[in-house]
Design a protein around this motif. Sequence first.
Motif, mmCIF file in Angstrom:
data_model
loop_
_atom_site.group_PDB
_atom_site.id
_atom_site.type_symbol
_atom_site.label_atom_id
_atom_site.label_comp_id
_atom_site.label_asym_id
_atom_site.label_seq_id
_atom_site.Cartn_x
_atom_site.Cartn_y
_atom_site.Cartn_z
ATOM 1 N N VAL A 23 0.862 -1.183 0.000
ATOM 2 C CA VAL A 23 0.000 0.000 0.000
ATOM 3 C C VAL A 23 0.895 1.229 0.000
ATOM 4 C CG1 VAL A 23 -1.854 1.222 1.184
ATOM 5 C CG2 VAL A 23 -1.737 -1.276 1.316
ATOM 6 N N ARG A 24 0.717 2.081 -0.995
ATOM 7 C CA ARG A 24 1.540 3.277 -1.145
ATOM 8 C C ARG A 24 0.662 4.516 -1.022
ATOM 9 N NH1 ARG A 24 5.321 2.601 -5.846
ATOM 10 N NH2 ARG A 24 6.430 1.521 -4.214
ATOM 11 N N GLY A 25 1.109 5.466 -0.199
ATOM 12 C CA GLY A 25 0.432 6.749 -0.116
ATOM 13 C C GLY A 25 -0.414 6.974 1.118
ATOM 14 N N VAL A 26 -0.497 5.985 2.015
ATOM 15 C CA VAL A 26 -1.279 6.153 3.242
ATOM 16 C C VAL A 26 -0.464 6.994 4.213
ATOM 17 C CG1 VAL A 26 -2.284 4.958 5.218
ATOM 18 C CG2 VAL A 26 -2.491 3.981 2.950
ATOM 19 N N PRO A 27 -1.065 8.054 4.780
ATOM 20 C CA PRO A 27 -0.325 8.863 5.758
ATOM 21 C C PRO A 27 0.146 8.007 6.924
ATOM 22 C CG PRO A 27 -2.395 9.906 5.162
ATOM 23 C CD PRO A 27 -2.404 8.542 4.559
ATOM 24 N N GLU A 28 1.368 8.287 7.388
ATOM 25 C CA GLU A 28 1.955 7.483 8.465
ATOM 26 C C GLU A 28 1.260 7.716 9.790
ATOM 27 O OE1 GLU A 28 6.120 7.070 8.931
ATOM 28 O OE2 GLU A 28 6.495 7.461 6.811
ATOM 29 N N ASP A 73 5.912 2.995 2.327
ATOM 30 C CA ASP A 73 4.979 1.950 1.888
ATOM 31 C C ASP A 73 4.671 1.013 3.054
ATOM 32 O OD1 ASP A 73 5.165 3.012 -0.625
ATOM 33 O OD2 ASP A 73 6.162 1.299 -1.532
ATOM 34 N N LEU A 74 3.484 0.426 3.003
ATOM 35 C CA LEU A 74 3.080 -0.600 3.963
ATOM 36 C C LEU A 74 2.945 -1.912 3.214
ATOM 37 C CD1 LEU A 74 0.098 1.297 5.565
ATOM 38 C CD2 LEU A 74 2.088 0.567 6.819
ATOM 39 N N ILE A 75 3.284 -2.996 3.874
ATOM 40 C CA ILE A 75 2.982 -4.311 3.316
ATOM 41 C C ILE A 75 2.084 -4.994 4.321
ATOM 42 C CG2 ILE A 75 3.876 -6.585 2.774
ATOM 43 C CD1 ILE A 75 6.016 -5.409 1.290
ATOM 44 N N CYS A 76 0.970 -5.512 3.835
ATOM 45 C CA CYS A 76 0.073 -6.231 4.733
ATOM 46 C C CYS A 76 -0.188 -7.611 4.174
ATOM 47 C CB CYS A 76 -1.220 -5.459 4.944
ATOM 48 S SG CYS A 76 -2.182 -5.256 3.474
ATOM 49 N N CYS A 77 -0.383 -8.536 5.073
ATOM 50 C CA CYS A 77 -0.670 -9.918 4.714
ATOM 51 C C CYS A 77 -2.113 -10.204 5.094
ATOM 52 C CB CYS A 77 0.276 -10.864 5.453
ATOM 53 S SG CYS A 77 -0.016 -12.594 5.067
ATOM 54 N N LEU A 78 -2.894 -10.620 4.124
ATOM 55 C CA LEU A 78 -4.297 -10.941 4.357
ATOM 56 C C LEU A 78 -4.450 -12.435 4.585
ATOM 57 C CD1 LEU A 78 -5.657 -8.645 1.568
ATOM 58 C CD2 LEU A 78 -5.786 -8.226 4.002
ATOM 59 N N LEU A 106 -2.565 0.509 -4.525
ATOM 60 C CA LEU A 106 -2.410 -0.869 -4.060
ATOM 61 C C LEU A 106 -1.619 -1.620 -5.126
ATOM 62 C CD1 LEU A 106 -5.976 -1.670 -2.699
ATOM 63 C CD2 LEU A 106 -4.039 -0.684 -1.507
ATOM 64 N N ILE A 107 -0.550 -2.288 -4.699
ATOM 65 C CA ILE A 107 0.379 -2.927 -5.617
ATOM 66 C C ILE A 107 0.617 -4.354 -5.149
ATOM 67 C CG2 ILE A 107 2.706 -2.770 -6.613
ATOM 68 C CD1 ILE A 107 2.640 0.231 -5.555
#
Length: 152
Positions: A23-28, A73-78, A106-107
Amino acid sequence: MLLEMRRQMEDLDKHGRRCNIRVRGVPELEGEKDMERLLTRLFCSILQEDTLNTMELIRAQLLPRLENAAPRDLICCLGSYKLKDNIMRKACSRQTCEFQGAQVALINNLSSLTLEAKWALQPVTIVLQERRIPYRWGFPPCTFHGRKKCRH
């Protein structure tokens, strides 16, 4: 034998990333729980659902800051590939993905070997785009090594 081992390692790496979204662009935000709550709200807005089971979001991690990149960027595991695929399809169908006043992208979380292969094929994809020839990147990308047929 070395090429076969590399292919198997790459395949394992791809399967390990299968349920991940970058996820790119979400405010920290501060704190991991806030990050997970924020991602849950983001995914609910994309899916146009009121709630998303928080157990379906297994973990989220902030990546190291890239040069001149803010926010990180954030990386999340679903919890399931089906959920990840549904989120990615809905996000791709939108013109823009805006969340809390920020443009969010979302990438797919691809391995470094897959990214290298993608960059190596960039001249070919440019020609395909110029000639308006449809093509598709499969995930995981299919490879053929001459001796064996691709398993994907």
